[in-house]
Design a protein around this motif. Structure first.
Motif, PDB file in Angstrom:
ATOM      1  N   LYS A   2       0.963  -1.189  -0.093  1.00 37.15           N
ATOM      2  CA  LYS A   2      -0.045  -0.097  -0.047  1.00 37.15           C
ATOM      3  C   LYS A   2       0.847   1.118  -0.089  1.00 37.15           C
ATOM      4  O   LYS A   2       1.951   1.260   0.798  1.00 37.15           O
ATOM      5  CB  LYS A   2      -0.928  -0.077   1.140  1.00 37.15           C
ATOM      6  CG  LYS A   2      -1.966  -1.215   1.269  1.00 37.15           C
ATOM      7  CD  LYS A   2      -2.624  -0.982   2.404  1.00 37.15           C
ATOM      8  CE  LYS A   2      -3.827  -1.930   2.562  1.00 37.15           C
ATOM      9  NZ  LYS A   2      -4.667  -2.152   3.601  1.00 37.15           N
ATOM     10  N   ASP A  25      -2.730   0.049  -3.802  1.00 36.34           N
ATOM     11  CA  ASP A  25      -2.687  -1.189  -3.285  1.00 36.34           C
ATOM     12  C   ASP A  25      -2.349  -2.276  -4.196  1.00 36.34           C
ATOM     13  O   ASP A  25      -3.135  -2.738  -4.853  1.00 36.34           O
ATOM     14  CB  ASP A  25      -3.748  -1.493  -2.283  1.00 36.34           C
ATOM     15  CG  ASP A  25      -3.586  -2.776  -1.333  1.00 36.34           C
ATOM     16  OD1 ASP A  25      -2.515  -3.270  -1.360  1.00 36.34           O
ATOM     17  OD2 ASP A  25      -4.301  -3.291  -0.650  1.00 36.34           O
ATOM     18  N   GLU A  26      -0.838  -2.645  -4.486  1.00 36.36           N
ATOM     19  CA  GLU A  26      -0.482  -3.492  -5.391  1.00 36.36           C
ATOM     20  C   GLU A  26       0.107  -4.537  -4.817  1.00 36.36           C
ATOM     21  O   GLU A  26       1.242  -4.266  -4.356  1.00 36.36           O
ATOM     22  CB  GLU A  26       0.183  -2.728  -6.407  1.00 36.36           C
ATOM     23  CG  GLU A  26      -0.707  -1.766  -7.265  1.00 36.36           C
ATOM     24  CD  GLU A  26      -1.531  -2.338  -8.259  1.00 36.36           C
ATOM     25  OE1 GLU A  26      -1.408  -3.463  -8.548  1.00 36.36           O
ATOM     26  OE2 GLU A  26      -2.809  -1.578  -8.292  1.00 36.36           O
ATOM     27  N   ASP A  27      -0.253  -5.818  -5.151  1.00 33.60           N
ATOM     28  CA  ASP A  27       0.646  -6.953  -4.724  1.00 33.60           C
ATOM     29  C   ASP A  27       1.857  -7.174  -5.063  1.00 33.60           C
ATOM     30  O   ASP A  27       2.780  -7.673  -4.450  1.00 33.60           O
ATOM     31  CB  ASP A  27      -0.331  -8.338  -4.699  1.00 33.60           C
ATOM     32  CG  ASP A  27      -1.626  -8.328  -4.052  1.00 33.60           C
ATOM     33  OD1 ASP A  27      -1.584  -7.635  -3.001  1.00 33.60           O
ATOM     34  OD2 ASP A  27      -2.741  -8.770  -4.381  1.00 33.60           O
ATOM     35  N   ASN A  28       2.082  -6.869  -6.388  1.00 32.54           N
ATOM     36  CA  ASN A  28       3.387  -7.088  -7.058  1.00 32.54           C
ATOM     37  C   ASN A  28       4.515  -6.078  -6.711  1.00 32.54           C
ATOM     38  O   ASN A  28       5.565  -6.078  -7.305  1.00 32.54           O
ATOM     39  CB  ASN A  28       2.961  -7.222  -8.458  1.00 32.54           C
ATOM     40  CG  ASN A  28       2.365  -8.615  -8.636  1.00 32.54           C
ATOM     41  OD1 ASN A  28       2.638  -9.445  -7.938  1.00 32.54           O
ATOM     42  ND2 ASN A  28       1.624  -8.549  -9.851  1.00 32.54           N
TER      43      ASN A  28
END
Length: 89
Positions: A2, A25-28
């Protein structure tokens, strides 16, 4: 990961710059380099980021640029060297 991006929307013909903060909010995305890659790739795509929709509308051509990146706790991770505090709105 985040993070928050402060975007500058620069209306060239009106000599006007507006700013907005948009949370991501990006997981990668794990590192600051990942954030830069995410943002730069999105800017190249053209319509991934639309901060102009988060500021007052002006009928003029504009450019968008990220000027500050914060982590999820509000700690500043990056500041564009051309961005000055007096521009902050």
């Amino acid at each position: 990961m985040k993070f928050t991006v402060k975007w500058e929307v620069d209306y060239d013909s009106k000599d006007l710059k507006l700013y907005c903060d948009i949370d991501e909010d990006e997981d990668n995305v794990i590192t600051l380099d990942d954030i830069f890659n995410f943002l730069n790739e999105g800017l190249e795509e053209g319509f991934k980021f639309t901060p102009e929709n988060n500021v007052e509308f002006h009928d003029a051509n504009f450019n968008i640029e990220y000027v500050i990146i914060y982590d999820e706790n509000g700690k500043e991770l990056y500041r564009d060297p051309d961005y000055t505090a007096h521009e902050n709105q």
